[in-house]
Design a protein around this motif. Structure first.
Motif, PDB file in Angstrom:
ATOM      1  N   ILE A 122      -8.480   2.767  21.377  1.00 44.32           N
ATOM      2  CA  ILE A 122      -8.460   3.655  20.210  1.00 44.32           C
ATOM      3  C   ILE A 122      -9.453   3.189  19.150  1.00 44.32           C
ATOM      4  CG2 ILE A 122      -7.052   4.381  18.236  1.00 44.32           C
ATOM      5  CD1 ILE A 122      -4.644   4.370  20.172  1.00 44.32           C
ATOM      6  N   TYR A 157     -12.473   5.557  17.955  1.00 43.47           N
ATOM      7  CA  TYR A 157     -12.426   6.060  16.588  1.00 43.47           C
ATOM      8  C   TYR A 157     -13.550   5.491  15.726  1.00 43.47           C
ATOM      9  CZ  TYR A 157      -8.076   8.764  16.376  1.00 43.47           C
ATOM     10  OH  TYR A 157      -7.126   9.738  16.510  1.00 43.47           O
ATOM     11  N   SER A 191      -3.710   7.495  12.961  1.00 46.55           N
ATOM     12  CA  SER A 191      -2.774   8.459  13.541  1.00 46.55           C
ATOM     13  C   SER A 191      -2.443   8.115  14.985  1.00 46.55           C
ATOM     14  CB  SER A 191      -3.351   9.875  13.461  1.00 46.55           C
ATOM     15  OG  SER A 191      -4.592   9.955  14.124  1.00 46.55           O
ATOM     16  N   SER A 192      -3.426   7.634  15.742  1.00 46.18           N
ATOM     17  CA  SER A 192      -3.173   7.262  17.141  1.00 46.18           C
ATOM     18  C   SER A 192      -2.398   5.949  17.233  1.00 46.18           C
ATOM     19  CB  SER A 192      -4.490   7.147  17.916  1.00 46.18           C
ATOM     20  OG  SER A 192      -5.033   8.426  18.154  1.00 46.18           O
ATOM     21  N   ALA A 195       1.030   6.973  16.758  1.00 44.82           N
ATOM     22  CA  ALA A 195       1.508   7.679  17.946  1.00 44.82           C
ATOM     23  C   ALA A 195       1.944   6.696  19.026  1.00 44.82           C
ATOM     24  CB  ALA A 195       0.413   8.599  18.486  1.00 44.82           C
ATOM     25  N   LEU A 254       1.316  14.100  12.582  1.00 43.32           N
ATOM     26  CA  LEU A 254       0.551  13.863  13.803  1.00 43.32           C
ATOM     27  C   LEU A 254       0.065  15.185  14.404  1.00 43.32           C
ATOM     28  CD1 LEU A 254       2.695  11.068  15.489  1.00 43.32           C
ATOM     29  CD2 LEU A 254       0.438  10.804  14.452  1.00 43.32           C
ATOM     30  N   SER A 297      -2.705  16.434  12.262  1.00 45.91           N
ATOM     31  CA  SER A 297      -3.889  15.608  12.513  1.00 45.91           C
ATOM     32  C   SER A 297      -4.603  16.076  13.770  1.00 45.91           C
ATOM     33  CB  SER A 297      -3.493  14.134  12.678  1.00 45.91           C
ATOM     34  OG  SER A 297      -2.945  13.620  11.497  1.00 45.91           O
ATOM     35  N   ALA A 298      -3.820  16.331  14.810  1.00 47.10           N
ATOM     36  CA  ALA A 298      -4.402  16.777  16.079  1.00 47.10           C
ATOM     37  C   ALA A 298      -5.105  18.122  15.914  1.00 47.10           C
ATOM     38  CB  ALA A 298      -3.305  16.870  17.139  1.00 47.10           C
ATOM     39  N   THR A 307      -8.457  12.621  21.936  1.00 46.03           N
ATOM     40  CA  THR A 307      -7.567  11.999  20.963  1.00 46.03           C
ATOM     41  C   THR A 307      -6.620  13.028  20.361  1.00 46.03           C
ATOM     42  OG1 THR A 307      -9.276  10.388  20.422  1.00 46.03           O
ATOM     43  CG2 THR A 307      -7.479  10.618  18.861  1.00 46.03           C
ATOM     44  N   VAL A 327      -2.537  12.744  20.337  1.00 42.06           N
ATOM     45  CA  VAL A 327      -1.773  12.738  19.092  1.00 42.06           C
ATOM     46  C   VAL A 327      -0.828  13.932  19.030  1.00 42.06           C
ATOM     47  CG1 VAL A 327      -1.964  12.869  16.578  1.00 42.06           C
ATOM     48  CG2 VAL A 327      -3.554  11.456  17.865  1.00 42.06           C
ATOM     49  N   GLY A 348       3.129  13.629  18.794  1.00 44.19           N
ATOM     50  CA  GLY A 348       3.743  14.238  17.621  1.00 44.19           C
ATOM     51  C   GLY A 348       4.921  15.120  17.999  1.00 44.19           C
TER      52      GLY A 348
END
Length: 258
Positions: A18, A22, A31-32, A35, A109, A112-113, A238, A242, A246
């Motif tokens: 990650i 990222y 966020s990941s 998760a 989450l 975010s996704a 990603t 997520v 979520g």
């Protein structure tokens, strides 16, 4: 140790991947991290703390390089961070019931996704004209996203960057630099909020191992360009991860509210 060594190794590998992905596109990975942590840990104090620390480790290097290469300017960034720092601190001080936290986390989450996925469909954004916006908008965005970041334990860049790209606030590289710096200051502010509220949790073994993993991954991601997977490809993969986690967080934990 809170989790078995075999699971910790799997978690470290996940955090390394990650951080690499990222950092290569200007984010910290908060966020990941959240998760993945929800799959292995049950204490939301532990989850928030570890995610913020790992975020901080990854974006510190990115922020330094953005400033060094002239992509970051204080005058453009200050309205966002001046509003976000106190609100991120305030969000982190909230002592939420565990079921409420997981409900907010799950929804965050998923959002975010969706934000991340939408960003991948902005084609030729570098060729669009940059628009001028009133200064107050920067303060409003900084405050709102800062509060949410402190509440759930992410830096907030994953929300901020897609919004600014959509608004055509500046060039993509400038937005990435702002997102990295935004994550940095909000992660620091959030950690102070956890400390002063008395809700700081420090699982030493897990935290140290994961810090090493994201440090290595973050430095790798900053210094190499990924050839087999484009930036949009990384974001889409990603976003899927997520989004799925979520949904899982809401189904397993959040529905306790009802």
């Amino acid at each position: 140790m809170l989790i078995p060594i075999e699971q910790l190794i799997i978690l470290c590998i996940g955090f390394f991947i990650i951080a690499t992905l990222y950092s290569s596109v200007g984010f910290g990975g908060g966020s990941s991290y959240l998760a993945l942590l929800t799959l292995f840990l049950t204490s939301f104090f532990d989850i928030r703390f570890i995610a913020l620390v790992c975020n901080l480790v990854v974006v510190s290097g990115s922020t330094y390089l953005y400033f060094k290469n002239g992509h970051a300017k204080w005058k453009d960034f200050l309205p966002f961070v001046l509003a976000s720092i106190p609100l991120a601190y305030l969000g982190a001080t909230f002592r939420l019931k565990e079921s409420v936290f997981f409900m907010i986390l799950g929804c965050s989450l998923i959002l975010s996704a969706l934000f991340l996925a939408v960003q991948t469909f902005n084609i030729n954004t570098s060729k669009k004209e940059v628009k001028d916006y009133p200064k107050y908008l920067s303060y409003v965005l900084g405050a709102g996203i800062g509060f949410l970041s402190g509440l759930v334990g992410i830096g907030g860049g994953i929300f901020l960057a897609p919004i600014l790209n959509h608004l055509r606030w500046n060039k993509a590289i400038k937005i990435a630099a702002l997102a990295s710096f935004f994550i940095l200051v909000n992660s620091i502010s959030g950690l102070f909020g956890l400390i002063t509220s008395g809700s700081l949790s420090l699982p030493w073994t897990e935290t140290i191992c994961l810090i090493v993993a994201v440090l290595l991954g973050g430095q790798l991601g900053i210094r190499i360009s990924l050839k087999k997977l484009s930036a949009n490809g990384i974001k889409r993969v990603t976003a899927l991860l997520v989004f799925v986690v979520g949904i899982r967080v809401l189904l397993v934990n959040g529905l306790e509210l009802f």
